[in-house]
Design a protein around this motif. Structure first.
Motif, short mmCIF file in Angstrom:
data_model
loop_
_atom_site.label_atom_id
_atom_site.label_comp_id
_atom_site.label_asym_id
_atom_site.label_seq_id
_atom_site.Cartn_x
_atom_site.Cartn_y
_atom_site.Cartn_z
N LEU A 1 -1.41 11.34 3.10
CA LEU A 1 -2.23 11.16 4.29
C LEU A 1 -1.42 11.58 5.52
O LEU A 1 -0.26 11.21 5.67
N GLY B 1 -1.00 6.77 0.31
CA GLY B 1 -2.06 5.79 0.49
C GLY B 1 -1.72 4.42 -0.06
O GLY B 1 -2.00 3.40 0.57
N GLN B 2 -1.08 4.39 -1.25
CA GLN B 2 -0.71 3.11 -1.83
C GLN B 2 0.33 2.39 -1.00
O GLN B 2 0.27 1.17 -0.82
N LEU C 1 0.67 2.66 2.23
CA LEU C 1 -0.01 2.16 3.42
C LEU C 1 -0.73 0.86 3.09
O LEU C 1 -0.73 -0.07 3.90
N CYS C 2 -1.36 0.78 1.91
CA CYS C 2 -1.99 -0.47 1.50
C CYS C 2 -0.97 -1.61 1.50
O CYS C 2 -1.26 -2.72 1.96
N LEU D 1 -0.16 -2.71 4.96
CA LEU D 1 -1.28 -3.43 5.56
C LEU D 1 -1.53 -4.77 4.87
O LEU D 1 -2.32 -5.59 5.36
N LEU E 1 -7.44 0.68 1.00
CA LEU E 1 -7.39 1.25 2.34
C LEU E 1 -8.67 0.91 3.09
O LEU E 1 -9.72 0.67 2.48
N LEU F 1 -10.44 5.49 5.87
CA LEU F 1 -9.34 6.20 5.22
C LEU F 1 -9.64 6.45 3.76
O LEU F 1 -9.28 7.50 3.22
N GLU F 2 -10.29 5.50 3.11
CA GLU F 2 -10.62 5.66 1.69
C GLU F 2 -11.52 6.87 1.48
O GLU F 2 -11.40 7.59 0.49
N VAL G 1 -4.67 3.02 12.79
CA VAL G 1 -5.59 2.39 11.84
C VAL G 1 -6.61 1.54 12.58
O VAL G 1 -7.82 1.57 12.30
#
Length: 330
Positions: A81, A141-142, A144-145, A148, A153, A157-158, A211
Motif C-alpha cells: 500500500l 496491509g497486514q 497496518l492492521c 491499528l 483494514l 483501504l480494503e 487513515v
C-alpha cells in the motif's frame, strides 16, 4: 525522457541517480536507517531521502525544482500500500493500464500497484522554477492492521487491496495536519540518535492522520449508504465477479443482492468508484492481463476465459485499457 525503475527499495535512489540524473551521484547515509541523494544538474535541483522505519513503514521524502520541461519513464514493480502526499506544481502521470492521473497541487493519494506498470511522468512549463514536495509511505496491509490494532483494514483501504488492479489511486485534497506533517518530515533537522525516533514518530502520526482523513471522507461521500447497504453491495460485487464470463443482468443482480436497481447503480458507483459493468469490464481485462503474462493461454483462449466471445472486441478493449495489444504481453 529518462528511465528508472521503482521497486520500493533503497535501489530506487541508485536508479534515480544513474537513470534520471545521468550521473554517478553518491548515495549519502546520514544514519543507518536513511539514504539520501542530492542533485544540481543544469539548474535542476533537489533531494530524495529514503527511510526504513522500525514500524514496518518505508518512507521517502523529496523536494525537486525543474528549470526546463522534464519527464521520466518509471517501470513500477508491484508494491505494498502506498500513501502519497504531493504539494506544488502538478505532474501528469500516464499509466500503461490506462488509468492516468495527476500528482501534486496539494493532493493525498492511496493505491497499490499489483502488477508491473510503466508510468510516463511529465512536468510542463507551468511547473518551472517551483518546488514540488512529495512524501510516500509504503506499508504491508497486514502490518497496518497490527498497528491499528484491528483484525481488518478500514473498508476504504480494503477495497483498494481487493481491487484487481489496485490502480488508480483514491485521491483527495490534503488537510492542514497533512501539510504540517509533510513539512516536519521533509525539513526535519534532528541529528544523531534522536533523528530516527523523530522520523519514526512523525511517520506513524502521518499514517494515522491519513487513515482518519480517508474514513471521514468516505462517511461524508456516502451518507446514504448504511452498513446494511454496504453489505449488500459487497454481495453484488462478489456475485458479479464470480459470474464474470456469464454475468447477471442488472435486475437479476439487484434481486440476488437484495437491493433495488437504483440503489444498486448509485451505491455501486459510490462504494467501488465505477458503474457496475464498468467495474466488471476492468476486472475482466485485469484478469486477462494476468493470464497473458503467465503465458498460460493464447490470446483467443484468454478472451474466452474472461467472457469475450469476439477476439477483435477483446483486443480493442485491451488496447484501450493498457495501451498495448494483448499479443505483445508476456
Amino acid at each position: 525522457m529518462q528511465a528508472m525503475q521503482i521497486d520500493g527499495s533503497e535501489r530506487d535512489l541508485e536508479s534515480f541517480a544513474l537513470g534520471v540524473l545521468r550521473s554517478a551521484a553518491s548515495i549519502e547515509a546520514p544514519t543507518p536507517f536513511e539514504r539520501r541523494v542530492r542533485w544540481d544538474v543544469r539548474g535542476n535541483t533537489g533531494f530524495i531521502s529514503a527511510f526504513t522505519l522500525r514500524s514496518g513503514i518505508s518512507l521517502s521524502a523529496a523536494r525537486c525544482r525543474w528549470e526546463q520541461p522534464s519527464g521520466m519513464v518509471i517501470d513500477h514493480a508491484p508494491m505494498r500500500l502506498e500513501f502519497v502526499l504531493a504539494r506544488g506544481p502538478v505532474m501528469q502521470v500516464r499509466s500503461s493500464d490506462g488509468n492516468d492521473h495527476s500528482l501534486g497541487g496539494g493532493t493525498f493519494q492511496i493505491g497499490q500497484v499489483k502488477r508491473p506498470l510503466k508510468l510516463v511522468c511529465a512536468w510542463d512549463e507551468s511547473a518551472l522554477g517551483q518546488d514540488q514536495d512529495n512524501l510516500c509511505l509504503a506499508i504491508d496491509g497486514q502490518r497496518l492492521c497490527e498497528l491499528l490494532g484491528a483484525k481488518a483494514l478500514p473498508a476504504a483501504l480494503e477495497r483498494i487491496v481487493a481491487h484487481p488492479g489496485g490502480y488508480p489511486r483514491a485521491a483527495q485534497a490534503m488537510s492542514a495536519p497533512l501539510y504540517r506533517l509533510l513539512d516536519e518530515i521533509l525539513l526535519c533537522d534532528a541529528r544523531g540518535v534522536s533523528r530516527q525516533l523523530h522520523v519514526e514518530a512523525k511517520g506513524l502520526e502521518l499514517m494515522a492522520a491519513m487513515v482518519d482523513l480517508l474514513e471521514e471522507s468516505e462517511r461524508a461521500a456516502s451518507p446514504l449508504l448504511s452498513q446494511h447497504d454496504i453489505a449488500r453491495l459487497e454481495r453484488a460485487r462478489h456475485i458479479l465477479l464470480a459470474r464474470m464470463v456469464d454475468p447477471p443482468t442488472l435486475p437479476e443482480l439487484a434481486r440476488h443482492a437484495g437491493l433495488n436497481e437504483v440503489k444498486l447503480k448509485e451505491g455501486f458507483r459510490a462504494l467501488f468508484g465505477a458503474p457496475v459493468f464498468g467495474y466488471l469490464r476492468n476486472h475482466r481485462l485485469d484478469e486477462a492481463h494476468r493470464l497473458l503474462r503467465q503465458r498460460a493461454c493464447n490470446v483467443t483462449e484468454v478472451a474466452q476465459r474472461v467472457g469475450y466471445e469476439n477476439p477483435s472486441k477483446f483486443a480493442a478493449a485491451f488496447r484501450k485499457r493498457f495501451g498495448v495489444s494483448p499479443s505483445t504481453v508476456g
